[in-house]
Scaffold this active site. Sequence first.
Site, short mmCIF file in Angstrom:
data_model
loop_
_atom_site.label_atom_id
_atom_site.label_comp_id
_atom_site.label_asym_id
_atom_site.label_seq_id
_atom_site.Cartn_x
_atom_site.Cartn_y
_atom_site.Cartn_z
N HIS A 168 40.86 88.55 55.04
CA HIS A 168 40.03 88.45 56.25
C HIS A 168 40.42 89.48 57.30
O HIS A 168 41.47 90.15 57.19
CB HIS A 168 40.13 87.04 56.83
N CYS A 184 46.53 84.58 55.87
CA CYS A 184 46.63 84.99 54.46
C CYS A 184 46.80 86.50 54.37
O CYS A 184 47.84 87.02 54.71
CB CYS A 184 45.38 84.52 53.73
#
Length: 235
Positions: A168, A184
């Site tokens: 992301h 992440c």
Amino acid sequence: MPMFRTLTAFAFAAALAACAAPPAPPAAPPEVPGYGTVEDGGFTIAAVPESYVPEENRRATVAYAGPEKPGTIVIDPTVKYLYLVTAEGQADRYRIAVGAEGRGLRSTTYVGRKAEWPYWTPTANMVRTQPEKYAALAGGMGPGPDNPLGARALYLYRSGKDTMFRIHGTGDYTSIGNATSAGCIRLYNQDILDLYTKVPVSTTVKVRSVAESRKIEGDAAVDAALEKEAATPIN
């Protein structure tokens, strides 16, 4: 008479100074090509300051020595790069940050879905272990520049199930190239916009081990990355 002329000249000069235009504001710093201000989906993505996007952090097309087929995303959490293999021996390279959740990502997954300006909800573990930070957001957070998932998100699946791992964007450009306490696999928002357009749902995502990184990136690059990570506080 000379005194009068002197006073008149002084008054005239003062009047001119009073009418002069105010000094111009300082010029905005130049934007790095590819990392400037972006208007997207009704939101403004801020430019990344030049000092936070050094040459080695900028996306680039590079020679690629890995065995993966074109169309594969390869994540190297050790040297903090993500590769999109585009042809035999060639890849688009992006600098990443690897969060605590991302460090648990192993082996091979695939892109199960994609989202523009996604919603974000902290995990139950995040709420439980850091309630002062995440309890108020337990119901989720709407899209926008402050959303931890940034402008785009790729949701990683395995065997038809969401792994809860994400690739992301992020507005926290200071984190790119580092290990972080949360999240992440993060890219500059400008980079996730670029990557997002190139990868369809079902794209394979391979995560390298340290041993694989040593084989492909070389011992010097891996050792330098590990030394930097050990010396850099995780934020």
